[in-house]
Design a protein around this motif. Structure first.
Motif, mmCIF file in Angstrom:
data_model
loop_
_atom_site.group_PDB
_atom_site.id
_atom_site.type_symbol
_atom_site.label_atom_id
_atom_site.label_comp_id
_atom_site.label_asym_id
_atom_site.label_seq_id
_atom_site.Cartn_x
_atom_site.Cartn_y
_atom_site.Cartn_z
ATOM 1 N N GLY A 55 -12.116 -6.927 -22.135
ATOM 2 C CA GLY A 55 -12.021 -6.611 -20.707
ATOM 3 C C GLY A 55 -10.615 -6.229 -20.293
ATOM 4 N N ALA A 56 -9.618 -6.931 -20.834
ATOM 5 C CA ALA A 56 -8.231 -6.610 -20.504
ATOM 6 C C ALA A 56 -7.852 -5.222 -21.015
ATOM 7 C CB ALA A 56 -7.300 -7.664 -21.104
ATOM 8 N N LEU A 57 -8.300 -4.883 -22.218
ATOM 9 C CA LEU A 57 -8.018 -3.550 -22.754
ATOM 10 C C LEU A 57 -8.689 -2.468 -21.917
ATOM 11 C CD1 LEU A 57 -8.342 -4.228 -26.600
ATOM 12 C CD2 LEU A 57 -6.237 -3.744 -25.322
ATOM 13 N N VAL A 58 -9.921 -2.737 -21.487
ATOM 14 C CA VAL A 58 -10.631 -1.771 -20.642
ATOM 15 C C VAL A 58 -9.879 -1.557 -19.329
ATOM 16 C CG1 VAL A 58 -12.721 -1.439 -19.256
ATOM 17 C CG2 VAL A 58 -12.906 -2.132 -21.650
ATOM 18 N N LEU A 59 -9.444 -2.653 -18.706
ATOM 19 C CA LEU A 59 -8.709 -2.530 -17.443
ATOM 20 C C LEU A 59 -7.394 -1.779 -17.646
ATOM 21 C CD1 LEU A 59 -9.262 -6.053 -15.833
ATOM 22 C CD2 LEU A 59 -10.249 -3.873 -15.111
ATOM 23 N N ALA A 60 -6.691 -2.081 -18.746
ATOM 24 C CA ALA A 60 -5.426 -1.396 -19.002
ATOM 25 C C ALA A 60 -5.644 0.092 -19.249
ATOM 26 C CB ALA A 60 -4.732 -2.035 -20.206
ATOM 27 N N ALA A 61 -6.674 0.415 -20.030
ATOM 28 C CA ALA A 61 -6.973 1.825 -20.301
ATOM 29 C C ALA A 61 -7.366 2.552 -19.024
ATOM 30 C CB ALA A 61 -8.090 1.928 -21.343
ATOM 31 N N ALA A 62 -8.161 1.892 -18.188
ATOM 32 C CA ALA A 62 -8.567 2.517 -16.925
ATOM 33 C C ALA A 62 -7.368 2.702 -16.000
ATOM 34 C CB ALA A 62 -9.633 1.653 -16.252
ATOM 35 N N PHE A 63 -6.445 1.734 -15.982
ATOM 36 C CA PHE A 63 -5.265 1.840 -15.123
ATOM 37 C C PHE A 63 -4.390 3.023 -15.540
ATOM 38 C CE2 PHE A 63 -0.761 0.843 -14.373
ATOM 39 C CZ PHE A 63 -0.775 0.750 -12.991
ATOM 40 N N VAL A 64 -4.160 3.178 -16.844
ATOM 41 C CA VAL A 64 -3.345 4.298 -17.329
ATOM 42 C C VAL A 64 -3.985 5.621 -16.933
ATOM 43 C CG1 VAL A 64 -2.530 5.491 -19.395
ATOM 44 C CG2 VAL A 64 -2.275 3.020 -19.209
ATOM 45 N N ALA A 187 -14.224 13.425 -15.439
ATOM 46 C CA ALA A 187 -14.632 12.042 -15.165
ATOM 47 C C ALA A 187 -15.283 11.420 -16.396
ATOM 48 C CB ALA A 187 -15.576 12.006 -13.963
ATOM 49 N N TRP A 188 -16.251 12.145 -16.995
ATOM 50 C CA TRP A 188 -16.891 11.521 -18.163
ATOM 51 C C TRP A 188 -15.991 11.570 -19.395
ATOM 52 C CZ3 TRP A 188 -17.673 14.715 -22.290
ATOM 53 C CH2 TRP A 188 -18.009 16.054 -22.087
ATOM 54 N N GLN A 189 -15.076 12.520 -19.444
ATOM 55 C CA GLN A 189 -14.125 12.523 -20.558
ATOM 56 C C GLN A 189 -13.168 11.330 -20.447
ATOM 57 O OE1 GLN A 189 -13.952 17.304 -21.638
ATOM 58 N NE2 GLN A 189 -12.243 16.396 -20.587
ATOM 59 N N LEU A 190 -12.749 10.990 -19.232
ATOM 60 C CA LEU A 190 -11.881 9.832 -19.033
ATOM 61 C C LEU A 190 -12.622 8.536 -19.349
ATOM 62 C CD1 LEU A 190 -10.213 11.104 -15.763
ATOM 63 C CD2 LEU A 190 -8.959 10.559 -17.853
ATOM 64 N N LEU A 191 -13.881 8.452 -18.978
ATOM 65 C CA LEU A 191 -14.681 7.281 -19.343
ATOM 66 C C LEU A 191 -14.826 7.183 -20.857
ATOM 67 C CD1 LEU A 191 -17.502 7.409 -16.621
ATOM 68 C CD2 LEU A 191 -15.644 5.733 -16.804
ATOM 69 N N LEU A 192 -14.989 8.327 -21.503
ATOM 70 C CA LEU A 192 -15.055 8.341 -22.961
ATOM 71 C C LEU A 192 -13.743 7.832 -23.556
ATOM 72 C CD1 LEU A 192 -16.872 9.197 -25.342
ATOM 73 C CD2 LEU A 192 -15.808 11.452 -25.222
ATOM 74 N N VAL A 194 -11.731 5.561 -22.200
ATOM 75 C CA VAL A 194 -11.745 4.103 -22.082
ATOM 76 C C VAL A 194 -12.611 3.499 -23.189
ATOM 77 C CG1 VAL A 194 -12.396 2.166 -20.615
ATOM 78 C CG2 VAL A 194 -11.304 4.178 -19.603
ATOM 79 N N LEU A 195 -13.777 4.094 -23.422
ATOM 80 C CA LEU A 195 -14.637 3.634 -24.514
ATOM 81 C C LEU A 195 -13.924 3.772 -25.858
ATOM 82 C CD1 LEU A 195 -17.364 2.690 -25.648
ATOM 83 C CD2 LEU A 195 -18.116 5.086 -25.613
ATOM 84 N N GLY A 196 -13.127 4.830 -26.005
ATOM 85 C CA GLY A 196 -12.397 5.034 -27.245
ATOM 86 C C GLY A 196 -11.447 3.890 -27.548
ATOM 87 N N VAL A 197 -10.792 3.339 -26.521
ATOM 88 C CA VAL A 197 -9.915 2.184 -26.719
ATOM 89 C C VAL A 197 -10.721 0.997 -27.239
ATOM 90 C CG1 VAL A 197 -8.421 0.518 -25.538
ATOM 91 C CG2 VAL A 197 -8.255 2.948 -24.990
ATOM 92 N N VAL A 198 -11.912 0.809 -26.701
ATOM 93 C CA VAL A 198 -12.782 -0.274 -27.169
ATOM 94 C C VAL A 198 -13.187 -0.035 -28.630
ATOM 95 C CG1 VAL A 198 -14.985 -1.447 -26.806
ATOM 96 C CG2 VAL A 198 -13.617 -0.716 -24.840
ATOM 97 N N LEU A 199 -13.481 1.210 -28.975
ATOM 98 C CA LEU A 199 -13.867 1.516 -30.350
ATOM 99 C C LEU A 199 -12.716 1.290 -31.324
ATOM 100 C CD1 LEU A 199 -16.016 4.773 -29.931
ATOM 101 C CD2 LEU A 199 -16.804 2.425 -30.275
#
Length: 654
Positions: A55-64, A187-192, A194-199
């Protein structure tokens, strides 16, 4: 390949914690006995709080990404597809709009005909008059344009997809659902992203340990590549994250039931519809497992068959479409073979698209055939060794720090988005850390990363070393880099001076080489090119975009007051007088010309500094007494009291 599960340990004992008892010396390198307890405690804590870490990584990736969007939203970067019409960005927008209007089958040829393509068509006709039996029509006429397009229709294989279809169809579907706005695609590329950081975090955890996963996730958040590609109308962000997904899938498939091989095949096939070089991945994985994994022959054949079946399932809709419209059944990229010669003739270099004099002749004689184009390209060199050297240079410079631009330029993006300048995890940082992560007896456990890197390199050899083409390698190396961070921490904790010294020396040597400009990319030469492009773009009425070019030119070579004046002029024309003022002040002081003083005066007027503006207008007249525009400005300022002069800040005196 084989369908036997990989029965390997997970957690802290996979490349991050102490080695087996037989490897006593290696255990001492990684950690001292006093630090092993801390490492195990960290592993246990991270394992208990995986959800929080993710969750922290997701929030950090979304913030950047939010910072990136806020910084570029009002600038020219999101409009590259509209500003640079001789680009893939432009054509993906055209292609997406075409699909959104209802042409889902695309039965006829659809491809760009850029100006350089028209020139090549004309030169090909001159080289081979039989291509135009009626003769070459007059320039600028519809007949000339029709001939050029007809020739490229043939070279690009008629109704075959110009490039692989998944990305343009995703753009078209997005436009169809939400309207033709590139921000909807972003928008969907940016969401991708964030998912990439999780992967990245997930892959590092599977291959190494919790601490390596955390380090890799943090590195992914702080990496500018492929982040900047997420706000471009190009498929390269999707290619990068597909590469990461395949690395994870390749590690996942052998661990379970045979059906996983079928799903892996579907993933390979779908990825090849994003970029056909993904077809190399199953071959590379099969070669690796054949060499390293012992399984019965029957199991290998079963796994290979299931992968092939899955790929067929994924490719089947595109094959049916090709047959329906009369295109070659297996051709998913009609431009690949035709463009191949651009990158392999004697005029080619590792970084730039060079339309050499040989290219029209090769295109005319081979009609865009892959093998024939490659053979003709090799023959354009004085000897075959010239071609071998060219491709060896490509593979070498694949590891260089230079981010070669094409269709998109990271160096320009850094001026548009300061967050990209602040992100420290560049390719030059990733490679040494990944090398440290790989320098272990358990390096074989990172085989999905090694396979993905090996399978990505042919793209650079077949084409050129571009920043966007190399993005998948930068991304997939991040789990290894995370393991490298943990390994360095272990060496430091154990006070292992020797490996630290070796790593430091090797890293210094690499960074020195990777930070030195490649031949032809020296800062002075690049500064001139950026300034020249900026002048052209400013003349075309895009001052905000031109300002990025002038800013990069000045970064590369700061001592150029004329470029400083051009940057100020561009910012002033873009209605950013406060940003323009320091540049125009420096330029007027250094140049002491009428034009420079007048521009400075206009910026001062626009920022409400009337008295100083009058002084600069007088300085302009003192430098050039006959300068009518400066005289008019001075009279206006003296006569109006400055109330109306602020409306003049868009002027660009010469």
């Amino acid at each position: 390949m084989g369908d036997l599960p990989d029965r390997r340990r997970r957690g802290g004992d996979r490349g991050c914690g102490p080695e087996a008892p037989a490897a006593h010396e290696e255990r001492r390198v990684i950690a001292s006995s006093s630090s092993e307890g801390r490492q195990e405690a960290a592993e246990a804590w991270l394992a208990r709080h995986r959800g929080r870490v993710t969750g922290a990584l997701v929030l950090a990736a979304a913030f950047v990404r939010l910072m990136l969007v806020l910084q570029i939203a009002a600038g020219p970067v999101p409009r590259i597809h509209a500003v640079v019409t001789e680009s893939d960005n432009f054509f993906f927008d055209v292609w997406g709009r075409h699909i959104a209007r209802g042409d889902w089958l695309q039965a006829g040829p659809l491809h760009p005909t850029f100006e350089w393509m028209r020139v090549v068509a004309d030169e090909a006709v001159a080289e081979r008059p039989a291509l135009a039996p009626e003769g070459l029509p007059a320039g600028g006429t519809p007949a000339r344009a029709a001939l050029q397009e007809r020739l490229w229709d043939g070279w690009l294989h008629g109704p075959a997809f110009y490039q692989e279809p998944i990305y343009p169809y995703l753009v078209g579907l997005t436009y169809w659902l939400t309207g033709p706005d590139v921000w909807h695609v972003f928008a969907w590329q940016l969401l991708l992203g964030v998912l990439g950081v999780v992967l990245v975090h997930r892959l590092a955890r599977r291959l190494f340990c919790e601490r390596a996963a955390l380090a890799a996730g943090v590195l992914a958040v702080l990496a500018p590549v492929p982040l900047y590609l997420e706000v471009t109308l190009l498929r390269d962000a999707l290619v990068a994250y597909a590469t990461l997904g395949l690395a994870l899938a390749m590690h996942w498939a052998p661990e379970g039931r045979r059906s996983r091989w079928l799903w892996l095949g579907i993933a390979f096939g779908a990825a090849s519809l994003v970029k056909q070089t993904f077809l190399i991945f199953p071959l590379a994985m099969g070669a690796w497992r054949l060499a390293t994994v012992r399984t019965p022959r029957r199991d290998r054949w079963a796994a290979a068959g299931l992968v092939a079946m899955g790929m067929g399932v994924a490719l089947l809709p595109a094959i049916i479409r090709n047959l329906a419209v009369g295109a070659p059944a297996l051709t998913m990229n009609g431009s690949g073979a035709s463009m191949l010669a651009l990158f392999h003739t004697a005029s080619a270099n590792p970084f730039d698209v060079m339309v050499g004099s040989e290219y029209p002749r090769i295109l005319a004689s081979t009609n865009g055939s892959f093998v024939a184009s490659l053979m003709e390209s090799i023959q354009s060199h004085p000897s075959a060794l010239g071609w071998v050297r060219l491709n060896a240079e490509k593979l070498l410079y694949a590891w260089h720090g230079f981010e070669s631009p094409n269709n998109v330029d990271l160096y320009l993006f850094r001026h548009a988005a300061p967050v990209l300048r602040a992100l420290p995890v560049t390719f030059v940082v990733i490679v040494p850390l990944a090398a440290v992560g790989l320098a272990t007896r358990r390096a074989r456990e990172a085989w999905p990363i090694l396979v993905a890197v090996a399978a990505s390199l042919p793209t650079l050899a077949l084409a050129i070393v571009l920043s966007r083409y190399r993005a998948p390698i930068a991304l997939v190396l991040l789990p290894l880099a995370g393991a490298g961070v943990v390994r360095l921490g272990g060496w430091i904790g154990a006070r292992r001076v020797r490996p630290l010294a070796i790593a430091a020396a090797a890293s210094c040597a690499y960074v020195t080489w990777a930070s030195t400009a490649p031949p032809g990319k020296e800062p002075v030469a690049r500064a001139v090119r950026y300034a020249s492009d900026g002048v052209r773009i400013l003349a075309n009425g895009e001052p905000a975009f031109a300002a990025l070019y002038f800013a990069e030119s000045l970064r590369l070579r700061p001592d150029r007051p004329k470029v400083e004046a051009l940057l100020g002029e561009a910012l002033l024309a873009a209605r950013e007088p406060s940003a323009a003022l320091p540049h125009l002040e420096a330029a007027s002081r250094a140049l002491d010309t009428g034009a420079a003083h007048e521009l400075h005066a206009l910026a001062l007027v626009a920022t409400g500094r009337r008295e100083e503006a009058i002084a600069q207008a007088r300085a302009a007249l003192a430098s050039e007494p006959a300068r009518a525009s400066a005289r008019a400005l001075l009279e206006h300022l003296l006569g109006s009291g400055g109330d109306e002069a602020s409306t003049m800040h868009g002027a660009a005196p010469r």
